[in-house]
Design a protein around this motif. Structure first.
Motif: not given
Length: 273
Positions: A153-157, A166-174
């Motif tokens: 849900v979060f990744a698709h949004k 990808i920037d959002g993913l990077a921040l979430a991974m940090v």
């Protein structure tokens, strides 16, 4: 050159269980939570150097990524605690169950209903889920399944937000790297004196949390959430192939038939945006 969205999903599927299968081999050197921690920290470092996601940080972004990062930290930790106690194929089957709901929510035609039924039937035949192993393993497996649905849900949004996925993913991974520190820090200590295990853990992180998650973003940007959720039914089939290649687990004829049903379901499904 633009690749079709399914090609990115295939890339994600290949690495989704390839990394964890190697992680299982690391459990004799490092505890499951330690391996999960090294996986997340190495991925967070790669994303931080590559994307420098704090440049796009806003108050709204921070709140969303904090929740997404918590989901990633809890999902990866519970997944490793599950595969340390249960067969990989069993965890894969349980992981797929909530995703069926996401796929069903987007069903619009009889053709897609048939595709979903074929995929679910294939997963059932493929895995033959049995309530065996440690009961605690099932607690972690079902927790991971629920968190995996939230991840989609979060990744698709994020992927549909206009190029910042990808920037959002990077921040979430940090964020996940910070949150997992008190959980996996103690079990990760032996890796400091074991360069081979540490290097292997970093490899697991790149193959499990960098390559597949980036591929997810590239696929989700061009697929509806329901279509992507249905394609996730390929993951138990991927787990069977990975088990054969890495863990020497040869599939039975029924499992091969299950793979065929899953592939047929994905092939029959017609996506919509």
């Amino acid at each position: 050159m633009r690749f079709p969205p399914w090609s990115y999903f295939v890339g994600s599927a290949v690495f989704h269980y390839l990394g964890p299968s190697f992680a299982v081999l690391l459990f004799s050197r490092i505890g499951p939570l330690g391996v999960a921690g090294i996986r997340i920290w190495s991925a967070a470092l790669v994303f931080a150097v590559w994307r420098r996601p704090w440049r796009t940080l806003t108050r709204h972004t921070w709140r969303t990524m904090l929740v997404w990062g918590a989901v990633l930290a809890a999902m990866n930790s519970s997944f490793y605690m599950a595969i340390a106690r249960l067969p990989l194929a069993t965890v894969a089957a349980i992981e797929f169950l909530p995703v069926v709901v996401l796929a069903a929510l987007g069903i619009r035609t009889r053709r897609n209903i048939a595709a979903l039924l074929a995929a679910v039937g294939g997963v059932y035949v493929l895995t033959e889920v049995r309530i065996e192993g440690e009961p605690l393993g099932f607690v972690f497996a079902f927790a991971n399944a629920a968190l995996f649905a939230l991840y989609i849900v979060f990744a698709h949004k994020a992927a549909q937000s206009g190029g910042g996925g990808i920037d959002g993913l990077a921040l979430a991974m940090v964020v996940a790297g910070v949150l997992v520190l008190p959980i996996g820090g103690v079990q990760a200590v032996p890796a400091v004196a074991d360069p081979v295990a540490l290097a292997a853990g970093v490899g697991v992180g790149i193959s499990s949390s960098v390559i597949p998650y980036v591929c997810d973003q590239l696929a989700m940007a061009r697929l509806s959430r329901a279509t992507y959720a249905l394609m996730v039914s390929l993951l138990p089939a991927t787990a069977a192939v990975t088990g054969l290649v890495v863990l020497r687990q040869a599939p039975a004829p029924a499992e091969i038939a299950g793979v065929g049903l899953v592939i047929a379901g994905v092939a029959v499904h017609r996506g919509d945006r």
